[in-house]
Design an enzyme around this catalytic site. Structure first.
Site, PDB file in Angstrom:
ATOM      1  N   GLY A  52      -9.864  -0.677 -28.150  1.00  0.00           N
ATOM      2  CA  GLY A  52      -9.918   0.483 -27.264  1.00  0.00           C
ATOM      3  C   GLY A  52      -9.969   1.800 -27.999  1.00  0.00           C
ATOM      4  O   GLY A  52     -10.527   2.772 -27.496  1.00  0.00           O
ATOM      5  N   PHE A  53      -9.390   1.851 -29.207  1.00  0.00           N
ATOM      6  CA  PHE A  53      -9.422   3.090 -29.983  1.00  0.00           C
ATOM      7  C   PHE A  53     -10.816   3.330 -30.542  1.00  0.00           C
ATOM      8  O   PHE A  53     -11.350   4.436 -30.457  1.00  0.00           O
ATOM      9  CB  PHE A  53      -8.399   3.027 -31.119  1.00  0.00           C
ATOM     10  CG  PHE A  53      -8.384   4.269 -31.981  1.00  0.00           C
ATOM     11  CD1 PHE A  53      -7.574   5.339 -31.649  1.00  0.00           C
ATOM     12  CD2 PHE A  53      -9.187   4.366 -33.113  1.00  0.00           C
ATOM     13  CE1 PHE A  53      -7.572   6.495 -32.435  1.00  0.00           C
ATOM     14  CE2 PHE A  53      -9.191   5.500 -33.899  1.00  0.00           C
ATOM     15  CZ  PHE A  53      -8.379   6.572 -33.556  1.00  0.00           C
ATOM     16  N   ASP A  54     -11.405   2.296 -31.120  1.00  0.00           N
ATOM     17  CA  ASP A  54     -12.708   2.416 -31.776  1.00  0.00           C
ATOM     18  C   ASP A  54     -13.686   1.487 -31.070  1.00  0.00           C
ATOM     19  O   ASP A  54     -14.036   0.429 -31.560  1.00  0.00           O
ATOM     20  CB  ASP A  54     -12.559   2.063 -33.261  1.00  0.00           C
ATOM     21  CG  ASP A  54     -13.819   2.348 -34.070  1.00  0.00           C
ATOM     22  OD1 ASP A  54     -14.777   2.924 -33.503  1.00  0.00           O
ATOM     23  OD2 ASP A  54     -13.853   1.995 -35.262  1.00  0.00           O
TER      24      ASP A  54
ATOM     25  N   LYS B 237      -7.414 -12.720 -24.942  1.00  0.00           N
ATOM     26  CA  LYS B 237      -6.431 -11.671 -24.641  1.00  0.00           C
ATOM     27  C   LYS B 237      -6.067 -11.752 -23.167  1.00  0.00           C
ATOM     28  O   LYS B 237      -6.946 -11.715 -22.304  1.00  0.00           O
ATOM     29  CB  LYS B 237      -6.991 -10.291 -24.967  1.00  0.00           C
ATOM     30  CG  LYS B 237      -5.973  -9.162 -24.816  1.00  0.00           C
ATOM     31  CD  LYS B 237      -6.514  -7.860 -25.385  1.00  0.00           C
ATOM     32  CE  LYS B 237      -5.449  -6.763 -25.394  1.00  0.00           C
ATOM     33  NZ  LYS B 237      -5.947  -5.525 -26.045  1.00  0.00           N
TER      34      LYS B 237
ATOM     35  N   SER C 287      -8.849  -7.179 -18.867  1.00  0.00           N
ATOM     36  CA  SER C 287      -8.958  -5.758 -18.544  1.00  0.00           C
ATOM     37  C   SER C 287      -8.915  -5.582 -17.027  1.00  0.00           C
ATOM     38  O   SER C 287      -9.636  -6.280 -16.296  1.00  0.00           O
ATOM     39  CB  SER C 287     -10.270  -5.176 -19.084  1.00  0.00           C
ATOM     40  OG  SER C 287     -10.466  -3.868 -18.569  1.00  0.00           O
TER      41      SER C 287
ATOM     42  N   GLY D  72       3.573  -1.437 -26.126  1.00  0.00           N
ATOM     43  CA  GLY D  72       4.746  -0.589 -26.220  1.00  0.00           C
ATOM     44  C   GLY D  72       5.348  -0.427 -27.599  1.00  0.00           C
ATOM     45  O   GLY D  72       6.482   0.049 -27.721  1.00  0.00           O
TER      46      GLY D  72
ATOM     47  N   ASN E  47      -2.618  -7.339 -22.626  1.00  0.00           N
ATOM     48  CA  ASN E  47      -3.405  -6.180 -22.233  1.00  0.00           C
ATOM     49  C   ASN E  47      -2.513  -5.223 -21.433  1.00  0.00           C
ATOM     50  O   ASN E  47      -1.292  -5.397 -21.364  1.00  0.00           O
ATOM     51  CB  ASN E  47      -4.604  -6.642 -21.394  1.00  0.00           C
ATOM     52  CG  ASN E  47      -5.837  -5.766 -21.586  1.00  0.00           C
ATOM     53  OD1 ASN E  47      -5.735  -4.545 -21.625  1.00  0.00           O
ATOM     54  ND2 ASN E  47      -6.992  -6.391 -21.686  1.00  0.00           N
TER      55      ASN E  47
ATOM     56  N   ASN F  19     -11.797 -10.874 -24.131  1.00  0.00           N
ATOM     57  CA  ASN F  19     -10.975 -10.042 -23.252  1.00  0.00           C
ATOM     58  C   ASN F  19     -11.263 -10.402 -21.802  1.00  0.00           C
ATOM     59  O   ASN F  19     -12.260  -9.969 -21.229  1.00  0.00           O
ATOM     60  CB  ASN F  19     -11.276  -8.560 -23.512  1.00  0.00           C
ATOM     61  CG  ASN F  19     -10.377  -7.635 -22.717  1.00  0.00           C
ATOM     62  OD1 ASN F  19      -9.685  -8.050 -21.799  1.00  0.00           O
ATOM     63  ND2 ASN F  19     -10.393  -6.363 -23.056  1.00  0.00           N
TER      64      ASN F  19
ATOM     65  N   ASN G 238      -5.295   4.108 -18.312  1.00  0.00           N
ATOM     66  CA  ASN G 238      -6.731   4.262 -18.495  1.00  0.00           C
ATOM     67  C   ASN G 238      -7.480   3.384 -17.510  1.00  0.00           C
ATOM     68  O   ASN G 238      -7.016   2.309 -17.124  1.00  0.00           O
ATOM     69  CB  ASN G 238      -7.140   3.923 -19.940  1.00  0.00           C
ATOM     70  CG  ASN G 238      -7.532   2.476 -20.130  1.00  0.00           C
ATOM     71  OD1 ASN G 238      -8.670   2.087 -19.848  1.00  0.00           O
ATOM     72  ND2 ASN G 238      -6.578   1.666 -20.599  1.00  0.00           N
TER      73      ASN G 238
ATOM     74  N   ASN H 178     -10.000  -3.029 -15.447  1.00  0.00           N
ATOM     75  CA  ASN H 178     -10.918  -1.958 -15.069  1.00  0.00           C
ATOM     76  C   ASN H 178     -12.353  -2.412 -14.822  1.00  0.00           C
ATOM     77  O   ASN H 178     -13.233  -1.590 -14.601  1.00  0.00           O
ATOM     78  CB  ASN H 178     -10.894  -0.868 -16.146  1.00  0.00           C
ATOM     79  CG  ASN H 178      -9.507  -0.264 -16.299  1.00  0.00           C
ATOM     80  OD1 ASN H 178      -8.841   0.018 -15.304  1.00  0.00           O
ATOM     81  ND2 ASN H 178      -9.065  -0.104 -17.533  1.00  0.00           N
ATOM     82  N   THR H 179     -12.586  -3.720 -14.879  1.00  0.00           N
ATOM     83  CA  THR H 179     -13.863  -4.302 -14.477  1.00  0.00           C
ATOM     84  C   THR H 179     -13.575  -5.235 -13.307  1.00  0.00           C
ATOM     85  O   THR H 179     -12.872  -6.234 -13.478  1.00  0.00           O
ATOM     86  CB  THR H 179     -14.511  -5.087 -15.633  1.00  0.00           C
ATOM     87  OG1 THR H 179     -14.802  -4.192 -16.702  1.00  0.00           O
ATOM     88  CG2 THR H 179     -15.793  -5.770 -15.175  1.00  0.00           C
TER      89      THR H 179
ATOM     90  N   MET I 167     -11.092   3.048 -18.177  1.00  0.00           N
ATOM     91  CA  MET I 167     -12.333   3.332 -18.888  1.00  0.00           C
ATOM     92  C   MET I 167     -13.492   2.485 -18.378  1.00  0.00           C
ATOM     93  O   MET I 167     -14.602   2.983 -18.189  1.00  0.00           O
ATOM     94  CB  MET I 167     -12.145   3.095 -20.393  1.00  0.00           C
ATOM     95  CG  MET I 167     -11.077   3.966 -21.029  1.00  0.00           C
ATOM     96  SD  MET I 167     -11.458   5.729 -20.958  1.00  0.00           S
ATOM     97  CE  MET I 167     -12.764   5.831 -22.179  1.00  0.00           C
ATOM     98  N   GLY I 168     -13.285   1.184 -18.205  1.00  0.00           N
ATOM     99  CA  GLY I 168     -14.349   0.336 -17.687  1.00  0.00           C
ATOM    100  C   GLY I 168     -15.337  -0.130 -18.741  1.00  0.00           C
ATOM    101  O   GLY I 168     -16.551  -0.182 -18.487  1.00  0.00           O
ATOM    102  N   PHE I 169     -14.844  -0.473 -19.929  1.00  0.00           N
ATOM    103  CA  PHE I 169     -15.715  -0.997 -20.996  1.00  0.00           C
ATOM    104  C   PHE I 169     -16.897  -0.060 -21.275  1.00  0.00           C
ATOM    105  O   PHE I 169     -18.044  -0.499 -21.402  1.00  0.00           O
ATOM    106  CB  PHE I 169     -16.244  -2.394 -20.652  1.00  0.00           C
ATOM    107  CG  PHE I 169     -15.277  -3.514 -20.867  1.00  0.00           C
ATOM    108  CD1 PHE I 169     -14.350  -3.490 -21.900  1.00  0.00           C
ATOM    109  CD2 PHE I 169     -15.301  -4.628 -20.029  1.00  0.00           C
ATOM    110  CE1 PHE I 169     -13.463  -4.546 -22.091  1.00  0.00           C
ATOM    111  CE2 PHE I 169     -14.423  -5.692 -20.228  1.00  0.00           C
ATOM    112  CZ  PHE I 169     -13.500  -5.643 -21.255  1.00  0.00           C
TER     113      PHE I 169
ATOM    114  N   ASN J 218     -13.355  -7.030 -30.042  1.00  0.00           N
ATOM    115  CA  ASN J 218     -12.950  -7.352 -28.678  1.00  0.00           C
ATOM    116  C   ASN J 218     -14.211  -7.493 -27.829  1.00  0.00           C
ATOM    117  O   ASN J 218     -15.040  -6.578 -27.777  1.00  0.00           O
ATOM    118  CB  ASN J 218     -12.049  -6.231 -28.150  1.00  0.00           C
ATOM    119  CG  ASN J 218     -11.464  -6.531 -26.792  1.00  0.00           C
ATOM    120  OD1 ASN J 218     -12.125  -6.383 -25.773  1.00  0.00           O
ATOM    121  ND2 ASN J 218     -10.210  -6.938 -26.776  1.00  0.00           N
TER     122      ASN J 218
END
Length: 358
Positions: free
Chosen positions: A61-63, A218, A182, A298, A247, A179, A109, A184-185, A111-113, A148
């Site tokens: 998620g960062f990169d 994941k 998530s 966390g 996740n 993954n 977040n 968000n999808t 984001m949605g991939f 991922n």
């Protein structure tokens, strides 16, 4: 003194979260941060049979587009996971889609991939592989690189999306993470169901056998215990190399104080720690010693990382805490973790894995 908290954070917190993240990636590309000092030997461990200098990794998620994996390894991570990547580029969900819950040390977040797609990532990772082969010894950072894998929102064949991406990237990374968790999808988490997951893993199994690149799944923190057990058994049956737990959560634990608590999306950061650690502990009872477990959720201190390891994690990942603490957090976590291992008489990270899982 935490210079990030004193100097950078007052400015960053005034910026839109996604804009601040984009600026961070731009700065990392310049190489302006100094490399991390050598790790304490007690932190050295192995993932998938390969040595890494420490068990602290950067979560996906960062990169998202594999723009700065080596920059993050130089900052001191023992391994880095890029992505999530989908076969076709997609813009993700409408903005705003990242919300800081500062009072709770958390992030929501949706984001949605959003990513530039499989071929863009493959091109970057291919150039990276060429650079590493041509670089003089010692010129590139150590540590492992994972990817991922996600599915396109409008895909008619989501298992096929994962198979396509794994097949394309397996030779360019050290491990790959499927993954299926998530939030968000729409409908993606359904792939964690018994029949859906079995069909997905059956699709991936011949590719996994052909490439040999370690393959993990994941999972979400919101699963019932029996669902966690079924996933663990499926992972064993299809000879996966590991499970990433967990996740983000779609639940909202009591006691959250931020104004953004009502935003939809996945919650990460400090409020996720207890539940994600409980999932990890249950997984260790099912598969501990038979496959790699990576603990996420966390982590903001060496004590947090140590708790995950004692619950059964072979290694850990973090992301949200970096938002609030900056890059100096990596060295602090490793320093605190090394001290805790020595304090309890462990000569290595591996010796502490699962110490509290019984």
């Amino acid at each position: 003194m935490n210079l990030y908290r004193c100097l950078a954070w007052p400015l960053i917190r005034q910026m839109d979260a996604e804009q601040a993240h984009r600026l961070t990636l731009t700065l990392l590309k310049t190489g302006w941060l100094p490399p991390a000092p050598q790790d304490d030997p007690v932190l050295a461990t192995a993932l998938f049979g390969k040595r890494i200098p420490n068990p602290v990794g950067l979560a996906a998620g960062f990169d998202k587009n594999a723009e700065v994996p080596d920059a993050m390894l130089r900052l001191g991570f023992g391994f880095v996971e890029v992505g999530g990547v989908t076969p076709r580029p997609q813009p993700g969900n409408p903005r705003p889609r990242i919300f800081r819950l500062e009072e709770d040390r958390a992030v929501i977040n949706r984001m949605g991939f959003n990513n530039a797609g499989l071929e863009a990532m493959a091109a970057r990772l291919g150039r990276r592989r060429s650079d590493r082969r041509s670089d003089r010894p010692g010129g590139m950072p150590g540590g492992l690189l994972g990817v991922n894998l996600g599915a396109n929102k409008d895909s008619a064949d989501r298992p096929g999306d994962y198979a396509l991406s794994y097949d394309r990237l397996a030779g360019l990374v050290d491990f790959a993470v499927v993954n299926v968790s998530s939030p968000n999808t729409p409908g993606l988490r359904n792939l964690q169901g018994r029949e859906e997951l079995a069909a997905l893993l059956a699709r991936l199994q011949p590719l996994h056998e052909r490439h040999g690149t370690p393959l993990l799944v994941k999972i979400a923190p919101d699963l019932a215990d029996e669902d966690i057990d079924e996933i663990a058994q499926a992972a064993l049956a299809y000879r996966l190399d590991g499970i990433v737990a967990t996740n983000t959560t779609i639940t909202r634990p009591g006691g959250l104080r931020s104004d953004h608590t009502g935003e939809s999306g996945g919650l990460s950061g400090a409020p996720l720690f207890e539940r994600s650690t409980a999932v990890l502990r249950r997984l260790h009872r099912q598969v501990g010693g038979k496959m790699t477990l990576i603990g996420v959720g966390g982590i903001a201190s060496g004590a947090d990382a140590y708790a995950k390891i004692r619950a059964g994690a072979n290694a850990v990942q973090l992301y949200s805490a970096l938002v609030y603490e900056g890059p100096g957090l990596i060295a602090r976590i490793k320093r605190e973790l090394a001290a805790l291992l020595k304090q309890d008489g462990f000569r290595s990270v591996a010796g502490a894995v699962g110490a509290d899982a019984a």
